[in-house]
Design a protein around this motif. Structure first.
Motif, short mmCIF file in Angstrom:
data_model
loop_
_atom_site.label_atom_id
_atom_site.label_comp_id
_atom_site.label_asym_id
_atom_site.label_seq_id
_atom_site.Cartn_x
_atom_site.Cartn_y
_atom_site.Cartn_z
N ILE A 68 61.10 58.69 55.69
CA ILE A 68 60.38 57.43 55.91
C ILE A 68 59.44 57.18 54.74
CG2 ILE A 68 58.74 56.17 57.37
CD1 ILE A 68 61.31 56.57 58.84
N ASP A 70 57.28 53.82 54.42
CA ASP A 70 57.11 52.47 54.97
C ASP A 70 55.66 52.31 55.42
OD1 ASP A 70 57.90 49.95 55.77
OD2 ASP A 70 58.77 50.61 57.67
N ASP A 72 52.96 49.86 58.24
CA ASP A 72 52.86 48.96 59.40
C ASP A 72 51.39 48.61 59.61
OD1 ASP A 72 53.64 47.40 61.52
OD2 ASP A 72 53.77 49.06 62.94
N SER A 154 68.52 60.48 69.00
CA SER A 154 67.13 60.14 69.30
C SER A 154 66.40 61.41 69.71
CB SER A 154 67.04 59.09 70.42
OG SER A 154 67.54 59.63 71.64
N VAL A 192 70.19 54.59 59.34
CA VAL A 192 68.80 54.12 59.42
C VAL A 192 67.99 55.04 60.31
CG1 VAL A 192 67.29 52.23 60.07
CG2 VAL A 192 69.52 51.74 59.03
N ARG A 194 64.34 55.73 62.27
CA ARG A 194 63.20 54.99 62.83
C ARG A 194 62.20 55.98 63.43
NH1 ARG A 194 64.78 49.78 62.48
NH2 ARG A 194 67.01 49.31 62.74
N THR A 196 58.33 56.12 65.48
CA THR A 196 57.26 55.42 66.19
C THR A 196 56.12 56.39 66.46
OG1 THR A 196 58.81 53.90 67.27
CG2 THR A 196 56.65 54.16 68.29
N ASN A 205 55.37 51.35 63.95
CA ASN A 205 56.80 51.55 63.75
C ASN A 205 57.14 51.60 62.26
OD1 ASN A 205 57.78 51.40 66.61
ND2 ASN A 205 56.84 49.37 66.47
N THR A 207 60.41 52.47 59.31
CA THR A 207 61.86 52.53 59.10
C THR A 207 62.17 53.24 57.80
OG1 THR A 207 62.17 50.45 60.30
CG2 THR A 207 63.98 51.17 58.89
#
Length: 217
Positions: A68, A70, A72, A154, A192, A194, A196, A205, A207
């Motif tokens: 990751i 990214d 937010d 997951s 991809v 993800r 959280t 979150n 990505t």
């Protein structure tokens, strides 16, 4: 007169026989020349026919990476909170499911006004304990192809971050530090990744990418 008629008849018969012989010879030649041509054409078609393609072998992986990079943001009332996260976790096995561990660095900013006073805070946080487990949520025992846009994996885990920073506002400034642990949720959708992270009742979150390292022969 009889001899003349017989002679003419004989000539006609001879001519007819010659015509029949000639026709048979021509037909025989046609048949002989046709067969080699057909064989040559068939051989040419066999030579030019492309061989059937063998199915591509599935790659074999030696490890898997969950990455990751990214940011937010979240605004609540007069304050805006932003987290820029660089997060890397690895599973050093050929199986994409299982336990992952790694490191993370977060840069946080907080900005807004409280009772008319502008407050600004910045901090850098480094991970201590970072781990999670991925399980297969698709049918079957293997990971869905990385190009598919269906959720294949997951899981959940924890991350512990030690932060230090500074705050300024109202003509004053100061420094702070703290260590906190958070539950995290992760998922894989094709290639991809993800992530959280719930903090103070809000889900941040992020990505990134999910990939495998091919094993060397």
């Amino acid at each position: 007169m009889a001899r003349t008629s017989d002679s003419r008849l004989l000539k006609r018969i001879v001519v007819l026989l010659l015509l029949v012989l000639i026709a048979g010879t021509v037909a025989g030649c046609s048949d002989e020349t046709a067969d080699p041509g057909s064989e040559d054409e068939a051989a040419t078609q066999e030579q030019t026919a492309e061989p059937a393609e063998e199915p591509a072998e599935e790659p074999v992986y030696s490890s898997w990476q969950f990455y990751i990079n990214d940011d937010d943001s979240f605004t609540q009332g007069p304050m805006t909170y932003t987290i820029a996260l660089n997060f890397t976790a690895t599973n050093p096995t050929a199986n994409p499911t299982g336990d992952y561990s790694g490191t993370a660095t977060a840069s946080t900013t907080t900005s807004g006004q409280v009772n008319g006073v502008q407050l600004d805070a910045q901090a850098i946080a480094q991970s201590g304990n970072l781990q999670f487990t991925l399980v297969d949520t698709a049918a079957g025992d293997t990971l869905a192809p990385l190009t598919e846009s269906t959720v294949a994996l997951s899981g959940t885990g924890t991350i512990t971050m030690a932060a230090s920073g500074s705050v300024s506002g109202g003509g004053g400034s100061g420094s702070f530090s703290n260590t906190s642990s958070q539950q995290i949720r992760v998922s894989v959708e094709g290639s991809v990744a993800r992530l959280t992270v719930p903090i103070n009742g809000h889900d941040y979150n992020f990505t990134g990418t999910f990939s495998g390292t091919e094993a060397s022969e």
